[in-house]
Design a protein around this motif. Structure first.
Motif, PDB file in Angstrom:
ATOM      1  N   ALA A 165     -43.067  28.908 -13.849  1.00  0.00           N
ATOM      2  CA  ALA A 165     -43.557  27.670 -13.752  1.00  0.00           C
ATOM      3  C   ALA A 165     -45.261  27.451 -13.886  1.00  0.00           C
ATOM      4  O   ALA A 165     -45.697  28.497 -13.680  1.00  0.00           O
ATOM      5  CB  ALA A 165     -43.202  26.976 -12.402  1.00  0.00           C
ATOM      6  N   ILE A 166     -45.586  26.354 -14.474  1.00  0.00           N
ATOM      7  CA  ILE A 166     -46.888  25.972 -14.501  1.00  0.00           C
ATOM      8  C   ILE A 166     -47.189  24.996 -13.837  1.00  0.00           C
ATOM      9  O   ILE A 166     -46.819  23.798 -13.731  1.00  0.00           O
ATOM     10  CB  ILE A 166     -47.293  25.891 -16.263  1.00  0.00           C
ATOM     11  CG1 ILE A 166     -47.258  27.274 -16.706  1.00  0.00           C
ATOM     12  CG2 ILE A 166     -48.743  25.355 -16.151  1.00  0.00           C
ATOM     13  CD1 ILE A 166     -47.063  27.216 -18.241  1.00  0.00           C
ATOM     14  N   GLU A 167     -48.279  25.309 -13.125  1.00  0.00           N
ATOM     15  CA  GLU A 167     -48.587  24.073 -12.040  1.00  0.00           C
ATOM     16  C   GLU A 167     -49.781  23.210 -12.455  1.00  0.00           C
ATOM     17  O   GLU A 167     -50.745  24.016 -13.038  1.00  0.00           O
ATOM     18  CB  GLU A 167     -48.827  24.503 -10.569  1.00  0.00           C
ATOM     19  CG  GLU A 167     -47.469  24.885 -10.143  1.00  0.00           C
ATOM     20  CD  GLU A 167     -47.910  25.619  -8.644  1.00  0.00           C
ATOM     21  OE1 GLU A 167     -49.128  25.591  -8.041  1.00  0.00           O
ATOM     22  OE2 GLU A 167     -47.098  26.300  -8.170  1.00  0.00           O
TER      23      GLU A 167
ATOM     24  N   SER B 274     -47.934  20.569 -19.716  1.00  0.00           N
ATOM     25  CA  SER B 274     -49.435  20.071 -19.043  1.00  0.00           C
ATOM     26  C   SER B 274     -50.267  20.212 -20.107  1.00  0.00           C
ATOM     27  O   SER B 274     -50.262  20.981 -21.001  1.00  0.00           O
ATOM     28  CB  SER B 274     -49.655  21.114 -17.869  1.00  0.00           C
ATOM     29  OG  SER B 274     -48.614  21.248 -17.042  1.00  0.00           O
ATOM     30  N   ARG B 275     -51.515  19.608 -19.734  1.00  0.00           N
ATOM     31  CA  ARG B 275     -52.737  19.577 -20.498  1.00  0.00           C
ATOM     32  C   ARG B 275     -53.323  20.982 -20.488  1.00  0.00           C
ATOM     33  O   ARG B 275     -53.584  21.269 -19.308  1.00  0.00           O
ATOM     34  CB  ARG B 275     -53.786  18.729 -20.338  1.00  0.00           C
ATOM     35  CG  ARG B 275     -53.377  17.371 -21.119  1.00  0.00           C
ATOM     36  CD  ARG B 275     -54.457  16.346 -21.197  1.00  0.00           C
ATOM     37  NE  ARG B 275     -55.124  16.001 -19.952  1.00  0.00           N
ATOM     38  CZ  ARG B 275     -56.384  15.708 -19.627  1.00  0.00           C
ATOM     39  NH1 ARG B 275     -57.141  16.190 -20.238  1.00  0.00           N
ATOM     40  NH2 ARG B 275     -56.784  15.252 -18.390  1.00  0.00           N
ATOM     41  N   GLY B 276     -53.349  21.735 -21.621  1.00  0.00           N
ATOM     42  CA  GLY B 276     -54.083  22.832 -21.447  1.00  0.00           C
ATOM     43  C   GLY B 276     -53.015  24.042 -21.774  1.00  0.00           C
ATOM     44  O   GLY B 276     -53.390  25.295 -21.976  1.00  0.00           O
TER      45      GLY B 276
ATOM     46  N   GLY C   1     -53.262  16.370 -14.440  1.00  0.00           N
ATOM     47  CA  GLY C   1     -52.267  16.871 -15.359  1.00  0.00           C
ATOM     48  C   GLY C   1     -52.831  18.236 -15.991  1.00  0.00           C
ATOM     49  O   GLY C   1     -52.186  18.513 -17.277  1.00  0.00           O
ATOM     50  N   ARG C   2     -53.842  18.919 -15.772  1.00  0.00           N
ATOM     51  CA  ARG C   2     -54.356  19.900 -16.348  1.00  0.00           C
ATOM     52  C   ARG C   2     -53.952  21.079 -15.714  1.00  0.00           C
ATOM     53  O   ARG C   2     -53.606  21.149 -14.469  1.00  0.00           O
ATOM     54  CB  ARG C   2     -55.965  19.996 -16.339  1.00  0.00           C
ATOM     55  CG  ARG C   2     -56.635  18.803 -16.949  1.00  0.00           C
ATOM     56  CD  ARG C   2     -58.010  18.778 -17.110  1.00  0.00           C
ATOM     57  NE  ARG C   2     -58.454  18.969 -15.479  1.00  0.00           N
ATOM     58  CZ  ARG C   2     -59.551  18.629 -15.033  1.00  0.00           C
ATOM     59  NH1 ARG C   2     -60.496  18.297 -16.103  1.00  0.00           N
ATOM     60  NH2 ARG C   2     -59.917  18.768 -13.754  1.00  0.00           N
ATOM     61  N   VAL C   3     -53.628  22.007 -16.509  1.00  0.00           N
ATOM     62  CA  VAL C   3     -53.168  23.336 -16.014  1.00  0.00           C
ATOM     63  C   VAL C   3     -53.990  23.880 -15.076  1.00  0.00           C
ATOM     64  O   VAL C   3     -55.461  24.021 -15.070  1.00  0.00           O
ATOM     65  CB  VAL C   3     -53.317  24.373 -17.301  1.00  0.00           C
ATOM     66  CG1 VAL C   3     -52.884  25.876 -16.734  1.00  0.00           C
ATOM     67  CG2 VAL C   3     -52.171  24.087 -18.266  1.00  0.00           C
TER      68      VAL C   3
ATOM     69  N   LEU D 167     -51.257  32.915 -10.487  1.00  0.00           N
ATOM     70  CA  LEU D 167     -52.296  33.242 -11.191  1.00  0.00           C
ATOM     71  C   LEU D 167     -53.184  31.731 -11.486  1.00  0.00           C
ATOM     72  O   LEU D 167     -52.595  31.000 -12.201  1.00  0.00           O
ATOM     73  CB  LEU D 167     -52.198  34.010 -12.507  1.00  0.00           C
ATOM     74  CG  LEU D 167     -52.171  35.546 -12.495  1.00  0.00           C
ATOM     75  CD1 LEU D 167     -51.635  35.774 -13.864  1.00  0.00           C
ATOM     76  CD2 LEU D 167     -53.085  36.070 -11.955  1.00  0.00           C
ATOM     77  N   ASP D 168     -54.437  31.856 -11.013  1.00  0.00           N
ATOM     78  CA  ASP D 168     -55.226  30.457 -11.176  1.00  0.00           C
ATOM     79  C   ASP D 168     -55.553  30.672 -12.757  1.00  0.00           C
ATOM     80  O   ASP D 168     -56.101  31.825 -13.218  1.00  0.00           O
ATOM     81  CB  ASP D 168     -56.415  30.668 -10.407  1.00  0.00           C
ATOM     82  CG  ASP D 168     -56.116  29.931  -9.098  1.00  0.00           C
ATOM     83  OD1 ASP D 168     -55.064  29.473  -8.746  1.00  0.00           O
ATOM     84  OD2 ASP D 168     -56.887  30.152  -8.166  1.00  0.00           O
ATOM     85  N   CYS D 169     -55.466  29.676 -13.646  1.00  0.00           N
ATOM     86  CA  CYS D 169     -55.841  29.506 -14.911  1.00  0.00           C
ATOM     87  C   CYS D 169     -56.000  28.126 -15.327  1.00  0.00           C
ATOM     88  O   CYS D 169     -55.428  27.162 -14.817  1.00  0.00           O
ATOM     89  CB  CYS D 169     -54.736  30.143 -15.934  1.00  0.00           C
ATOM     90  SG  CYS D 169     -53.171  29.633 -15.809  1.00  0.00           S
ATOM     91  N   GLN D 170     -57.019  28.118 -16.434  1.00  0.00           N
ATOM     92  CA  GLN D 170     -57.074  26.691 -16.839  1.00  0.00           C
ATOM     93  C   GLN D 170     -56.669  26.621 -18.204  1.00  0.00           C
ATOM     94  O   GLN D 170     -56.802  25.432 -18.946  1.00  0.00           O
ATOM     95  CB  GLN D 170     -58.672  26.487 -16.853  1.00  0.00           C
ATOM     96  CG  GLN D 170     -59.428  26.468 -15.341  1.00  0.00           C
ATOM     97  CD  GLN D 170     -59.549  27.944 -14.901  1.00  0.00           C
ATOM     98  OE1 GLN D 170     -60.142  28.754 -15.645  1.00  0.00           O
ATOM     99  NE2 GLN D 170     -59.142  27.997 -13.751  1.00  0.00           N
ATOM    100  N   MET D 171     -56.098  27.390 -18.809  1.00  0.00           N
ATOM    101  CA  MET D 171     -55.637  27.152 -20.192  1.00  0.00           C
ATOM    102  C   MET D 171     -54.306  28.485 -20.531  1.00  0.00           C
ATOM    103  O   MET D 171     -54.549  29.406 -19.922  1.00  0.00           O
ATOM    104  CB  MET D 171     -56.811  27.604 -21.033  1.00  0.00           C
ATOM    105  CG  MET D 171     -56.343  27.840 -22.412  1.00  0.00           C
ATOM    106  SD  MET D 171     -57.795  28.522 -23.788  1.00  0.00           S
ATOM    107  CE  MET D 171     -58.861  27.146 -23.360  1.00  0.00           C
TER     108      MET D 171
END
Lengths: 421, 203
Positions: free
Chosen positions: A209-211, A120-122, A216-218, A229-233
């Motif tokens: 897993a990363i959603e 994913s992007r990020g 397409g961003r993390v 966990l919510d995260c943007q990176m």
């Protein structure tokens, strides 16, 4: 004149080229380097992330470096194969570069995350200047970053992101941070310092897993605990692998890295290896080992270069060592810090919880083989050199733990009792 | 080229070299004003205590090759070959402490310095007082050392003196342990002994 080809323009390759040039003024030297930039300080990229340095400080050599060195530089291209019969290196741009002496200083690549959504992007690694460029580009829209791995790269990434104002959660698979570098006690001090500054650390946890969002961003990470966990990176710091794909099968002996002899020559005649890609001998552990660190790459590069240029120089083995500064805490480690549980080893430790200092020394037989210092690390080099030089420390070992320990502590002197001529 | 030599067996541990060094590396260059300066000037020579409490003036040896220079991540350490001195550029230093890990003598410290950008902590060590040398002065630690534990001289001359001293002592010890080989040889030696006694090696 001999044609020297060097794969990689990291510090091992650069140190080797400079050694070759100093001994062989007429030798032909060609670099094949994946990155376009001039040789730069790779360890400093974490300082750039932490905003204690900027990109302009990264280059280590002047802009006309290759001309000054009279070396040819094929940058921005990657070695993809070696033709062992013709003795040429092929690059991804189709160049075939003939060599008589070859140095493999291709370094190492970060291990990728192997879970769903890892592309994913990020999702970043932190190895090259370009990685930090990308991380800094992604910081603006991010509030919460996830750092995977409790090693040095993970800590440096977490430190940098915290200093950039992000909330950071670090997930560590093992039970204490910096498991490879320091022991549980020093690890806890470091973790405490980072938590004081807003880091959340979870041990014994992995990402499953990363959603990502619709672009397409993390967006979220699923953990082995069932938690999300919510995260943007996401920054992945799970170690490195030596870059050896281009070597082909069975021509050069590869173990955890390319196996080299005491002259840093590989199992192939005239082919040398140095730096993060090379496996020599760890002088504290007493076994073959890859120490993928900067100062070892410098030493190996210089010695490989001298041997390539025809001066026989023996490499005495490497020593793992590291120093990190995290907020107000300095941590320095050298050699074997976590010895196996065996009566062969004697461990001495001293702590001052109020000053948050900790010092641990590991001895085997007459020798110091490992040291970890938290705080007051100015004398670390004395200990490091005692380990590297295998200097017997057979008495007064406790002296090395004293807060006032310094070089003089180890230098008993004959006093002048009367005037002598 | 003259260089600072340390004779630890002469050191009495008076620590006078430390304030002298700090003063030489202050903005004011005088002790009184240096004490009230910010950032506080710090010495680059460090008096350590040996196992029996004896003094040891520990300073940068300006090694060649210099391990700190090879370890520097920022390319901030260089050798001034004309002065045979290893120097740290405070503008380039990133305070990463990689040099602390490399220095076999533990002589590098990390603090603010008037010669560094304000507020920046940098690696600091002996610079052989190049600024004083340019003015024709000897390094501050040497100037202040009252017992000759620090000297500023040609290393070749110092090594020669030490060799002569050791040779003379060894000769005396050997002769005391030996029986005369022959009367003729003894007579020959007597002349040489007289020459040595009349012209002792320079102290």
């Amino acid at each position: 004149m001999l044609r020297h080809v060097i794969i990689g323009n990291g510090i091992a390759g650069v140190s080797a080229a400079e050694a070759i040039r100093s001994l062989a003024p007429d030798a032909a030297i060609t670099f094949i380097a994946r990155e376009q930039q001039l040789p730069y300080s790779r360890p400093m990229i974490s300082q750039v992330l932490a905003a204690t340095a900027d990109f302009s400080q990264l280059p280590l050599r002047p802009s006309d470096y290759y001309e000054q060195l009279r070396a040819e530089a094929l940058t921005g291209q990657e070695a993809v194969a070696i033709d062992w019969e013709a003795r040429t290196v092929e690059t991804d741009r189709g160049a075939k570069v003939p060599f008589e002496r070859l140095l493999i200083a291709s370094g190492a690549d970060p291990r990728r995350l192997k879970v769903d959504g890892a592309n994913s992007r990020g999702v970043f690694t932190m190895r090259k200047a370009e990685d930090v460029h990308q991380i800094l580009g992604a910081i603006k829209g991010a509030r919460h970053a996830l750092v995977l791995g409790g090693g040095l790269v993970g800590f440096k990434a977490a430190y940098g992101l915290l200093r950039r104002g992000l909330a950071v959660t670090m997930l560590i698979r093992s039970n204490h941070p910096l498991a490879m570098q320091v022991d549980a006690e020093a690890g806890a001090i470091i973790q405490g310092e980072l938590e004081r500054h807003g880091l959340t650390v979870q041990v014994g946890v992995e990402v499953t897993a990363i959603e990502s969002d619709r672009l397409g961003r993390v967006a979220r990470a699923q953990l082995s605990t069932g938690q999300a966990l919510d995260c943007q990176m996401v920054v992945v710091g799970k170690g490195v692998w030596p870059s050896v794909k281009f070597l082909g099968q069975d021509r050069v002996r590869v173990d955890a890295g390319i196996v080299v002899d005491d002259h840093l020559q590989t199992s192939a005649e005239g082919v040398y290896a140095a730096g993060d890609v090379a496996e020599h001998f760890d002088s504290a552990r007493g076994e073959r080992w890859v120490n993928a660190i900067w100062p070892v790459a410098v030493e190996m590069g210089r010695i490989a270069g001298m041997n390539m240029a025809g001066r026989s120089v023996v490499y005495r083995g490497s020593l793992s060592r590291n120093v990190i500064r995290i907020f107000d805490i300095d941590v320095l480690t050298a050699g074997l810090v976590n010895p196996p549980a065996s009566p062969e080893y004697e461990v001495l430790a001293a702590r001052d919880l109020r000053r948050r200092t900790y010092r641990k020394l590991v001895f085997r037989e007459d020798f110091l083989v490992g040291a970890a210092l938290v705080g007051h690390m100015e004398q670390g080099g004395v200990l490091m050199n005692a380990i590297a030089g295998r200097i017997p420390v057979d008495k007064d070992r406790e002296r090395l733990l004293e807060p006032g320990f310094n070089y003089a502590s180890l230098a008993p002197m004959r006093r002048v009792v009367k005037s002598e001529w | 080229m003259k260089t600072v030599l340390v004779h630890p067996e002469r050191c009495v541990g008076c620590m006078q070299c430390m304030p002298a060094c700090a003063t030489a590396h202050s903005r004011a260059k005088t002790l009184f004003l240096a004490t009230i300066e910010e950032p506080r000037p710090q010495p680059r020579i460090h008096l350590g205590a040996g196992p029996a409490g004896e003094g040891f003036p520990n300073r940068c040896r300006h090694c060649d090759p210099a391990p700190c220079m090879l370890a520097c991540l920022a390319g901030a350490i260089r050798r001034d070959t004309s002065a045979n001195t290893v120097l740290i550029d405070p503008d380039l230093c990133i305070n990463c402490a990689s040099c602390a890990m490399a220095c076999p003598f533990g002589v590098i410290r990390y603090h603010q310095d008037f010669a560094a950008p304000p507020g920046k902590v940098v690696a600091v060590k002996c610079d052989n007082c190049l600024e004083r040398q340019d003015q024709g002065l000897v390094p501050a630690c040497v100037e202040t050392c009252a017992v000759g534990a620090l000297t500023f001289e040609e290393p070749t001359a110092a090594f020669r003196r030490e060799t002569e001293r050791v040779t003379a002592r060894l000769l005396i010890a050997m002769e005391a342990a030996m029986r005369p080989a022959s009367v003729g040889f003894e007579l020959l030696l007597q002349g040489k002994r007289a020459a040595v006694a009349m012209n002792p090696p320079r102290a």
